[in-house]
Design a protein around this motif. Sequence first.
Motif: not given
Lengths: 518, 373
Positions: A498-517
């Motif tokens: 669960l810790a791994a999942e939460a960590s991966i999710m947070l990283r994915q959200i952080s990384i892909h939220s920086k993509e430009t429109e």
Amino acid sequence: MNDLITVVDWSRWQFALTAMYHWLFVPLTLGLGVIVAVMESICVRRGMDGKWLSITKFWMRLFGINFALGVATGIILEFEFGTNWSNYSWFVGDIFGAPLAIEGIFAFFMESTFVAVMFFGWKRVSPRFHLAATWLTAIGATISALWILVANAWMQYPSGMTFNPDMMRNEMTDFWAVALSPVAINKFFHAVMSGWALAGVFVIGVSSWMLMRRRRVEFAVRSIKVAGWVGLVGIVLTAATGHGSAVEVSRTQPMKLAAMEGLWNGGHGQELVAFGILNPEKTFDNDVDPYLFKIGLPGALSVLARNDFNAFVPGINDVIAGRDFVGGKPLDTVAYTERMERGRAARAALAEYSVAVNHGNAEGAEAALKALRADYPYFGYGYYDSPADFIPPVAVTFYSFHIMVLAGGYLMAFIAVMLLLAYVRPMWLTNKWLCLLGMFSIAIVWICSQAGWVCAEVGRQPWVIQDLMPTRAAISALSVESVRLTFWLFAAVFTALLAAEASIMLRQISIHSKETEE
Amino acid sequence: MTLSFLQNYWWLLISVLGALLVMMLFVQGGQSMLFQARTAAHRSIIINSLGSKWELTFTTLVVFGGAFFASFPLFYSTSFGGAYWLWMLILSSFVLQAVSYEYRRKKGNLYGVGTYDIFLFINGCLGCILLGVAVGTMIWGAEFTVAKSNLLDPAAPVISTWDNPSRGLEAILSWRNLLLGFTILFLARVQGAIYMLDTTDGDREFQMMLRKRVLCSGVIFVTLFIIFAVVLLISPAYRVGALGHIEAIPYGFLDNLVTLWWAGVAFVVGTVLVLCGIAGVLVFKGFRHGAWYTGLGTVLVVMSLFWIIGYNGTAYYPSITDPESSLTIANSSSSIFTLTVMSYVSLAIPFVLAYIIYVWRAMSHKETEPASY
């Protein structure tokens, strides 16, 4: 005997642990699958619109991360029926196994086949094929939920079966009575719709984080619109089927309903406790006030349970005494002391039947069978000596029910407001406090979801199969050490994953939220 | 449809699911070779080749369990509740697999790529060996007692009890069970290597590594399989005798193989197909469909194995401590009503297989996009 009870306790803890971890991921899969499918439908309808494609892929990525752990915890859950509840597996396997097998054939293969297309098929199949695969994955997850909830509902309201004394088990006699029982229908819609609501709040919450950081604002608002609609439909239908479930619980498990309300002595026009604190001193054999504090809604429990403002709702003492009224007339219920006697009589009749059959005494067997049939509805009561043994943990049931209801009410308002703002005042969504509320709501929706299951499962204790098999008789003959060790093993593994999942999710959200429109 | 017909039909379906499961263990076989790939790039090729298939193996295992539960619930309650540690270890290894493909290359996975590769390796080896051990207990028996009348005792109501305090660990230490476990492991490795030879192109060094694995694992597999076949055929089988009691029959499985001639034919044809698949890959470099030969051969051999351990009145789960407690397809099945309902449900299986094959082909025909894992 003490060893057996301890094994029961550890097995219950292990099953609860597995089920609660599993239910962390399943509702998100159920709802996010639909949300992603809707997003991809919009994308395809608009000629593979780049912005919608980006939105779809973003949420699909999170779906995949969550899906994996749902699968991992699910396999343990299925096999625990055999490993830890072997007696149960035999006693009702003839009925319970069928929904599980149907789930596998119809749902699991659909999910596992099309989820591969979802993740790896973007450049291998046509857009419409891919869209179909996404919908089929979501449908597969929903079908899976249907059959496991049919099985769960049957445990709470056994129907469509008869007891076979030669085989010492229950056997199915009416498949449709099992599959389409009103308890199953309500439970299915209640659980699946709560998954839609949970996923809706999850998407809104994550989008709120993006908005707070001023990242991909248009992306986030579009996501909120889709998630808001799915979530709103989900939460409204969850509430509606919640009412349906309460009516069914009142009919089939009145003890559970009484525990949900901490209601010891019932009455006509019964109030619903909107908020309350239970008195820990209250037990079965004293008369202290059950509440330290409460705010009640007059007549609301009668409406919730029986659709009638003045209806009688029995409390725990009434259920034990066999006291109930419908339409002002006494209902033909049986007091628990009598149920225990008849349960013991049923067990004795079964023993006599076995002896008679072994000795070729057809007449004796027939007489014993007749006695068994008369008392079998109370078979499980024969395992206990005191009516107090049939009272579920009231505090856990009460608080989990009220947390679920209060959180559900808040979430309905939250989703509605966020959806409205997304259409009429989208820039208000970037307000810091509203964004924080959105993120905070993610925790609330999971607590609400978990509380619902705690209420349903703790509230039905001591039964694993209502009236027929108590939890303690459903057990495997294991050593305490074995079950304790696997409990901690799974606790450690699931928590680490669960810790791994939460960590991966947070990283994915952080990384892909920086993509430009796009 | 009579109860006897339905019991036989469902044992046939169980044998099909079991056979498909063993065939699909090529995923585990591939995983077991992860650390024999010399570079990270080669490991990625292995992972990407198996990545879109692992779910099917996993699902087949789950459906196998669900179908067993629905059709033969006494096996479910006896074996799972008894050989506790054996099943828990099997399940744990599959839990590790379920997350590893998705998480290994994702940023923020906390434990690093290497940890998830170890998870996959553990599942690749342990999954195959322990499933083989579990099937081994169905051939050579286990220590359990079934007493349905226990249900009447409130103090100790458990029907199936395990008579060995090791609760399944003793089955893992049985050389015959391990023999079958390692046979399945090396079969899975052969199949994994052949599957990857069929589905990956370009890298000569990687292809050479795979051919080497086919050769080495193939030799070990054939050796183990011959020993297993001999041990199986000289072992006694427990069978329902003329008086209705279960008794040990010397060379019972050999007798079944002859009596059930069609099982014997499937066994021989399957074995030949597996050997042809292995030989074809090793001898002809352009031979691209070895997986079909070994896959179909595996299905036939495993089905025939299930047939000779379950049909002809044979106890498919013999009790060493109390032979009368042994499970046969007649005394452990669901009721005629449930088996009938489930038989109607089973009519959907060809449809399910059809869409799986359709999707599999659709996903295989075109170039893959860049590595996802």
